[in-house]
Design a protein around this motif. Structure first.
Motif, PDB file in Angstrom:
ATOM      1  N   HIS A 106       0.708  -1.251   0.095  1.00 19.44           N
ATOM      2  CA  HIS A 106       0.180  -0.205  -0.104  1.00 19.44           C
ATOM      3  C   HIS A 106       0.931   1.267   0.064  1.00 19.44           C
ATOM      4  O   HIS A 106       0.391   2.246  -0.872  1.00 19.44           O
ATOM      5  CB  HIS A 106      -1.011  -0.038   1.082  1.00 19.44           C
ATOM      6  CG  HIS A 106      -1.823   1.160   1.379  1.00 19.44           C
ATOM      7  ND1 HIS A 106      -1.239   2.298   2.387  1.00 19.44           N
ATOM      8  CD2 HIS A 106      -2.724   1.625   0.816  1.00 19.44           C
ATOM      9  CE1 HIS A 106      -2.090   3.190   2.105  1.00 19.44           C
ATOM     10  NE2 HIS A 106      -3.200   2.917   1.179  1.00 19.44           N
ATOM     11  N   GLU A 154      -4.786   6.146 -11.340  1.00 18.21           N
ATOM     12  CA  GLU A 154      -5.676   6.628 -10.221  1.00 18.21           C
ATOM     13  C   GLU A 154      -5.303   8.041  -9.646  1.00 18.21           C
ATOM     14  O   GLU A 154      -3.885   8.322  -9.749  1.00 18.21           O
ATOM     15  CB  GLU A 154      -5.552   5.469  -9.077  1.00 18.21           C
ATOM     16  CG  GLU A 154      -6.336   4.351  -9.517  1.00 18.21           C
ATOM     17  CD  GLU A 154      -6.375   3.278  -8.273  1.00 18.21           C
ATOM     18  OE1 GLU A 154      -7.246   3.607  -7.425  1.00 18.21           O
ATOM     19  OE2 GLU A 154      -5.815   2.405  -8.019  1.00 18.21           O
ATOM     20  N   PRO A 156      -5.864   4.059  -2.977  1.00 20.98           N
ATOM     21  CA  PRO A 156      -6.906   3.380  -2.260  1.00 20.98           C
ATOM     22  C   PRO A 156      -6.406   3.174  -0.830  1.00 20.98           C
ATOM     23  O   PRO A 156      -5.260   2.878  -0.535  1.00 20.98           O
ATOM     24  CB  PRO A 156      -7.003   1.994  -3.340  1.00 20.98           C
ATOM     25  CG  PRO A 156      -5.853   2.067  -3.988  1.00 20.98           C
ATOM     26  CD  PRO A 156      -5.419   3.364  -4.213  1.00 20.98           C
ATOM     27  N   ASN A 157      -7.201   2.811  -0.164  1.00 15.81           N
ATOM     28  CA  ASN A 157      -6.933   2.484   1.249  1.00 15.81           C
ATOM     29  C   ASN A 157      -6.446   0.963   1.562  1.00 15.81           C
ATOM     30  O   ASN A 157      -6.537   0.542   0.347  1.00 15.81           O
ATOM     31  CB  ASN A 157      -8.027   2.884   2.351  1.00 15.81           C
ATOM     32  CG  ASN A 157      -9.474   2.060   1.983  1.00 15.81           C
ATOM     33  OD1 ASN A 157      -9.450   0.924   1.508  1.00 15.81           O
ATOM     34  ND2 ASN A 157     -10.329   2.531   2.333  1.00 15.81           N
ATOM     35  N   ALA A 167      -7.578  -1.487   3.101  1.00  9.61           N
ATOM     36  CA  ALA A 167      -8.711  -2.267   3.003  1.00  9.61           C
ATOM     37  C   ALA A 167      -8.816  -2.822   1.335  1.00  9.61           C
ATOM     38  O   ALA A 167      -9.233  -3.806   0.990  1.00  9.61           O
ATOM     39  CB  ALA A 167      -9.982  -2.012   3.557  1.00  9.61           C
ATOM     40  N   GLU A 168      -8.989  -1.528   0.657  1.00  7.26           N
ATOM     41  CA  GLU A 168      -9.054  -1.802  -0.728  1.00  7.26           C
ATOM     42  C   GLU A 168      -7.917  -2.484  -1.392  1.00  7.26           C
ATOM     43  O   GLU A 168      -8.062  -3.623  -2.328  1.00  7.26           O
ATOM     44  CB  GLU A 168      -9.435  -0.417  -1.598  1.00  7.26           C
ATOM     45  CG  GLU A 168      -9.643  -0.512  -3.000  1.00  7.26           C
ATOM     46  CD  GLU A 168     -10.665  -1.380  -3.521  1.00  7.26           C
ATOM     47  OE1 GLU A 168     -10.431  -1.965  -5.074  1.00  7.26           O
ATOM     48  OE2 GLU A 168     -11.668  -1.910  -2.959  1.00  7.26           O
ATOM     49  N   THR A 197      -6.112  -4.680  -0.145  1.00 10.67           N
ATOM     50  CA  THR A 197      -6.236  -5.989   0.615  1.00 10.67           C
ATOM     51  C   THR A 197      -7.394  -6.832  -0.317  1.00 10.67           C
ATOM     52  O   THR A 197      -7.147  -7.916  -0.801  1.00 10.67           O
ATOM     53  CB  THR A 197      -6.766  -6.215   2.102  1.00 10.67           C
ATOM     54  OG1 THR A 197      -5.678  -5.632   2.666  1.00 10.67           O
ATOM     55  CG2 THR A 197      -6.902  -7.439   2.474  1.00 10.67           C
ATOM     56  N   ARG A 198      -8.405  -6.184  -0.602  1.00 10.00           N
ATOM     57  CA  ARG A 198      -9.519  -6.677  -1.333  1.00 10.00           C
ATOM     58  C   ARG A 198      -8.816  -7.130  -2.731  1.00 10.00           C
ATOM     59  O   ARG A 198      -9.200  -8.136  -3.317  1.00 10.00           O
ATOM     60  CB  ARG A 198     -10.785  -5.877  -1.561  1.00 10.00           C
ATOM     61  CG  ARG A 198     -11.798  -6.407  -2.498  1.00 10.00           C
ATOM     62  CD  ARG A 198     -12.816  -5.444  -3.015  1.00 10.00           C
ATOM     63  NE  ARG A 198     -12.226  -4.604  -3.859  1.00 10.00           N
ATOM     64  CZ  ARG A 198     -11.958  -4.767  -5.280  1.00 10.00           C
ATOM     65  NH1 ARG A 198     -12.341  -6.139  -5.576  1.00 10.00           N
ATOM     66  NH2 ARG A 198     -11.435  -4.219  -6.163  1.00 10.00           N
ATOM     67  N   ARG A 199      -8.044  -6.099  -3.410  1.00 10.96           N
ATOM     68  CA  ARG A 199      -7.778  -6.284  -4.642  1.00 10.96           C
ATOM     69  C   ARG A 199      -6.589  -7.628  -4.779  1.00 10.96           C
ATOM     70  O   ARG A 199      -6.548  -8.462  -5.469  1.00 10.96           O
ATOM     71  CB  ARG A 199      -6.914  -5.099  -5.202  1.00 10.96           C
ATOM     72  CG  ARG A 199      -7.786  -4.057  -5.439  1.00 10.96           C
ATOM     73  CD  ARG A 199      -6.906  -2.772  -5.971  1.00 10.96           C
ATOM     74  NE  ARG A 199      -7.879  -1.667  -6.000  1.00 10.96           N
ATOM     75  CZ  ARG A 199      -7.417  -0.472  -6.244  1.00 10.96           C
ATOM     76  NH1 ARG A 199      -6.274   0.086  -6.901  1.00 10.96           N
ATOM     77  NH2 ARG A 199      -8.403   0.533  -6.415  1.00 10.96           N
TER      78      ARG A 199
END
Length: 174
Positions: free
Chosen positions: A15, A30, A34-35, A37-38, A40-42
């Motif tokens: 990150h 971008e 992104p934070n 959490a985002e 991590t989702r990716r």
């Protein structure tokens, strides 16, 4: 430096590298990072989707860079083609980190049966990324002029491609 599969505990370092690239560079289109959490989702979506994701670490565990492959396009006919991403911490530029990550990514994509890798490089002035891809066997396939607007200026997208394994010489088993 060690190249290894990325794990959830690497996300903070990933990150930090990406946030810096978004804020200060044109490799990513971008505008706001992104934070965590985002990110991590990716990460989870790529790994769960069967795509490789690597980090370069120093001995102390600091993340120097990361690289991953993901779907080039969502349609099923593209399933043998991946798009790569490689990001290196500003403090680790010109130390071979990007090359080591790219070589690991290329090898793993071949093992997983992918046949083509496409690089979608933000900014035709991104000489470092273009040189890295060229050194790793990618060939230029086109420039999409003025496709991104960042930092008050239009930015090109550079497309490069490299065959993996047998490339298009044979048809993979489905």
């Amino acid at each position: 430096m060690k190249i290894r599969p990325a794990l959830p505990h690497h996300i903070d370092g990933i990150h930090a590298i990406y946030a810096d690239a978004v804020r200060h560079g044109t490799a990513s289109f971008e505008l706001e990072p992104p934070n965590v959490a985002e990110m991590t989702r990716r990460y989870q979506a790529l790994v769960e989707g069967g795509y490789p994701y690597f980090v370069a670490e120093e001995e102390r565990g600091e993340v120097l860079g990361y690289a991953y492959a993901g779907a080039f396009r969502p349609r099923i006919a593209y399933r043998w083609t991946v798009e790569n991403s490689v990001y290196v911490a500003p403090t680790a530029h010109k130390r071979g980190v990007g090359r080591a990550l790219m070589e690991a990514l290329l090898a793993e994509c071949e093992v997983r049966g992918f046949r083509q890798m496409v690089a979608v490089i933000g900014d035709s002035a991104n000489a470092g990324s273009i040189a890295l891809h060229r050194a790793c066997g990618f060939r230029p396939i086109g420039i999409l002029p003025s496709t991104g607007l960042k930092f008050g200026r239009w930015i090109d997208t550079v497309l490069m491609q490299r065959e993996l394994g047998a490339g298009d010489a044979t048809v993979p088993d489905a």
